[in-house]
Design a protein around this motif. Structure first.
Motif, short mmCIF file in Angstrom:
data_model
loop_
_atom_site.label_atom_id
_atom_site.label_comp_id
_atom_site.label_asym_id
_atom_site.label_seq_id
_atom_site.Cartn_x
_atom_site.Cartn_y
_atom_site.Cartn_z
N ASP A 88 0.55 7.02 65.93
CA ASP A 88 0.00 7.07 67.28
C ASP A 88 -0.90 5.87 67.60
OD1 ASP A 88 -1.94 8.00 65.49
OD2 ASP A 88 -2.85 9.32 66.97
N GLU A 89 -1.22 5.04 66.61
CA GLU A 89 -2.05 3.85 66.83
C GLU A 89 -1.21 2.59 67.01
OE1 GLU A 89 -5.91 5.18 64.15
OE2 GLU A 89 -4.20 4.22 63.15
N LEU A 90 0.09 2.68 66.74
CA LEU A 90 0.95 1.50 66.81
C LEU A 90 1.10 0.94 68.21
CD1 LEU A 90 3.82 2.31 64.30
CD2 LEU A 90 2.02 0.60 64.07
N SER A 91 0.89 1.75 69.23
CA SER A 91 1.04 1.24 70.60
C SER A 91 0.04 0.11 70.89
CB SER A 91 0.90 2.36 71.63
OG SER A 91 -0.39 2.94 71.54
N GLU B 155 9.01 -3.10 70.20
CA GLU B 155 9.38 -1.70 70.37
C GLU B 155 9.89 -1.07 69.09
OE1 GLU B 155 12.75 -4.35 71.24
OE2 GLU B 155 10.76 -4.24 72.11
N HIS B 156 10.17 -1.85 68.10
CA HIS B 156 10.70 -1.33 66.85
C HIS B 156 9.64 -1.18 65.76
CE1 HIS B 156 10.93 -5.70 66.45
NE2 HIS B 156 10.78 -5.50 65.15
N CYS B 157 8.36 -1.26 66.09
CA CYS B 157 7.30 -1.15 65.08
C CYS B 157 7.39 0.15 64.28
CB CYS B 157 5.91 -1.25 65.72
SG CYS B 157 5.44 -2.91 66.20
N ILE B 158 7.69 1.23 64.97
CA ILE B 158 7.73 2.53 64.29
C ILE B 158 8.82 2.56 63.22
CG2 ILE B 158 8.27 4.98 64.62
CD1 ILE B 158 6.72 4.82 67.26
N SER B 159 9.96 1.93 63.52
CA SER B 159 11.08 1.97 62.57
C SER B 159 11.20 0.69 61.74
CB SER B 159 12.39 2.23 63.32
OG SER B 159 12.62 1.19 64.25
#
Length: 173
Positions: free
Chosen positions: A65-68, A46-50
């Motif tokens: 938007d592709e990280l999910s 869940e922390h990929c974005i940060s």
């Protein structure tokens, strides 16, 4: 440089090491406890974005938007110092990205010593193998955090996002 590796008896355990553990301990063929089984799909991702090292890794090729899609297959792994991530010859079903800490790579010598082949730091990638098994062993030198990617699912992501595969090839080439 070689390091003395005297045999020790380790029994597989499912107990958690100190600190955050998002993967459970599983026994390796050699009988040492390793961390390899995800707690659940996308556990710890869940922390990929940060992620503070995303700009250094193959993940940088993906847009926010592709990280999910990546989060659906990645699992976070925590290792205390001295814990083996995988042994030389273990089935190479996963690859890893170091997010914090230090990993030591080594090969076992016939006389029981270890030949240190390298050290990995945050942003480094490990576990790629042209064979079925890992070509070296890897263990944590310090408290270490990694992202673990199942090879089969990662190959599917490479098909969907060729730019991610190109980024990895650039990093390792």
């Amino acid at each position: 440089m070689a390091e003395d590796r005297r045999p020790t008896s380790h029994k597989p355990t499912n107990t958690k090491p100190p600190g955050r553990v998002v993967a459970k301990a599983v026994p390796s063929p050699s009988g040492t406890a390793r961390f390899g089984a995800p707690v659940g799909p996308g556990a710890g991702a869940e922390h990929c974005i940060s992620c503070s090292i995303r700009h250094l890794s193959m993940c940088a090729a993906l847009e926010l938007d592709e990280l999910s899609d990546l989060e659906a297959v990645v699992a976070a792994v925590s290792l205390p110092p001295g814990k083996v991530l995988f042994d030389e010859g273990d089935q190479a079903d996963h690859v890893f990205n170091v997010t914090s800490g230090t990993i030591r790579l080594f090969k076992a010598l016939p006389d029981g010593r270890r030949q240190i082949t390298g050290f990995l730091l945050p942003g480094d990638f490990l576990g790629l193998s042209a064979r079925d098994g890992y070509a070296y062993s890897a263990e944590a030198v310090t408290e270490t955090e990694l992202c673990r990617f199942p090879v089969r699912e990662l190959k599917q992501l490479f098909d969907r996002y060729p730019k991610m595969e190109a980024r990895l090839l650039d990093m390792t080439g």
